[in-house]
Design an enzyme around this catalytic site. Structure first.
Site, mmCIF file in Angstrom:
data_model
loop_
_atom_site.group_PDB
_atom_site.id
_atom_site.type_symbol
_atom_site.label_atom_id
_atom_site.label_comp_id
_atom_site.label_asym_id
_atom_site.label_seq_id
_atom_site.Cartn_x
_atom_site.Cartn_y
_atom_site.Cartn_z
ATOM 1 N N ASP A 171 -2.520 -3.759 -2.695
ATOM 2 C CA ASP A 171 -1.673 -4.308 -1.644
ATOM 3 C C ASP A 171 -1.854 -5.821 -1.669
ATOM 4 O OD1 ASP A 171 -0.753 -1.824 -0.571
ATOM 5 O OD2 ASP A 171 -2.732 -1.555 0.323
ATOM 6 N N ASP A 188 1.521 8.312 6.031
ATOM 7 C CA ASP A 188 0.371 7.463 6.327
ATOM 8 C C ASP A 188 -0.282 8.010 7.587
ATOM 9 O OD1 ASP A 188 1.163 5.939 4.193
ATOM 10 O OD2 ASP A 188 1.815 4.214 5.361
#
Length: 144
Positions: free
Chosen positions: A129, A8
């Site tokens: 998400d 990330d």
């Protein structure tokens, strides 16, 4: 089973967020290329890259870092974060990404999702998400 270690990216560094909270950022490697090398030497064949800056800003911020990783290593790469246009999909495929992860744009624009799935069949993945039963979008800034 296929295992995808994750990188990330935020401010050009490898980070981890807790539940999408940007205030909880923890840097686990200052250099994403070094982190990719660790994964490569460990024998991983797949890699998951998310451009967190891109997710917030709505465009590809860490494209050059992703490109360096893809060119240097022999991973099958899935990448997302800030992919809001077909032009972004093309750019990521052109640098060698195998799968393009759509999130916010796919939720906000069904036609975009449909077009990409048809035009780039086999290269699109949908990522959702979730926080408290709502879908988190725009780098976890909004829920719907």
């Amino acid at each position: 089973m296929k295992i995808f270690p994750a990188i990330d990216l935020k401010n050009g560094k490898c980070v981890r967020l807790t539940k999408g909270d940007f205030k909880s950022e923890k840097i686990y490697n200052e250099n994403p290329i070094d982190q990719a090398e660790i994964f490569s030497k460990a024998g991983f064949k797949y890699l998951h890259i998310i451009d967190l800056d891109g997710a917030v800003e709505g465009n590809l911020v860490n494209l050059e870092v992703a490109k360096k990783i893809i060119k240097k290593f022999n991973f099958k790469v899935e990448i997302g974060g800030g992919v809001r246009t077909e032009e972004s999909v093309k750019k990521l495929l052109n640098i060698g990404a195998d799968k393009i992860i759509l999130g916010t744009a796919a939720i906000k624009n069904n036609l975009f999702l449909e077009t990409c799935c048809k035009k780039y069949s086999g290269n699109i993945a949908l990522s959702l998400d979730v926080r408290k039963n709502d879908i988190a979008i725009s780098g976890w800034k909004d829920q719907t």
